[in-house]
Scaffold this active site. Sequence first.
Site, PDB file in Angstrom:
ATOM      1  N   CYS A   9       0.840  -1.208   0.000  1.00 51.90           N
ATOM      2  CA  CYS A   9       0.000   0.000   0.000  1.00 51.90           C
ATOM      3  C   CYS A   9       0.876   1.259   0.000  1.00 51.90           C
ATOM      4  CB  CYS A   9      -0.918  -0.022   1.214  1.00 51.90           C
ATOM      5  SG  CYS A   9      -1.859   1.497   1.449  1.00 51.90           S
TER       6      CYS A   9
ATOM      7  N   CYS B  22      -0.149   3.796   2.703  1.00 55.49           N
ATOM      8  CA  CYS B  22       0.297   3.345   4.027  1.00 55.49           C
ATOM      9  C   CYS B  22       1.763   3.707   4.258  1.00 55.49           C
ATOM     10  CB  CYS B  22       0.105   1.834   4.158  1.00 55.49           C
ATOM     11  SG  CYS B  22      -1.604   1.270   3.988  1.00 55.49           S
TER      12      CYS B  22
END
Length: 255
Positions: free
Chosen positions: A144, A147
């Site tokens: 991600c 993230c």
Amino acid sequence: MARVASSSVGLHRFRPTFRTPQSSRLMKTTRIHYPNKTHKLRGIACCQTKPDPVETSSSEKSVDGNTDAQATSSSVENGPPEFPNKGINKQIAVVSTLAALGLFLSARLDFGVSLKDLSAAALPYEEALSNGKPTVVEFYADWCEVCRELAPDVYKVEQQFKDRVNFVMLNVDNTKWEQELDEFGVEGIPHFAFLDRNGNEEGNVVGRLPGRYLLENVDALARGEESIPHARVVGQYSSAESRKAHQVVDPRSHG
């Protein structure tokens, strides 16, 4: 006419005219013999039709001498150019070194934090629910991008509140957390769930949002507020459907 020429009176009258050159030479001689009194005879010397070359050159030298004296005195008054003290240079060097070191450490802090670092420092989920502190649960994945981008902000907040708030990291690729994914309704990551001291969810924040959203919510949890200021906010996120489910061998792992 012959009588006038032979008259002694006539000759006596014209005698000063013939002696004028001699008197001029005498005045010059007198001025040379008394150089210290030249300024008193200056009025007489200026009556000459041609200037004395010696006098002109000496006056020019005196003018030049005065100019040089003025320049010398000016340079003496101004003094040599001032240079920084060696002690000041050392202090500047020390300050510059400390500033560079601070920037280096700041860069390491902001850009050197990874998701693995956060996961290693996080508490196990079961322990967080049982120690009586409020909890922040982050659902994430190593692939991600959002993230990874938010990891430095999460780290800063964690360092500020780690003594009062639990921080838990749950990897959505780990099939162990299938139940928690359904329970918290995780559809996009990063997904931050904010739990009170009893484990009840007060709200969640999803995706890329300003760092103050996370900070203000965690601060409200730490102070025991009944609600958080940002309970349902969604930004740009990565879809949880892209997760790569796998079984983790270590049952205690929260990664």
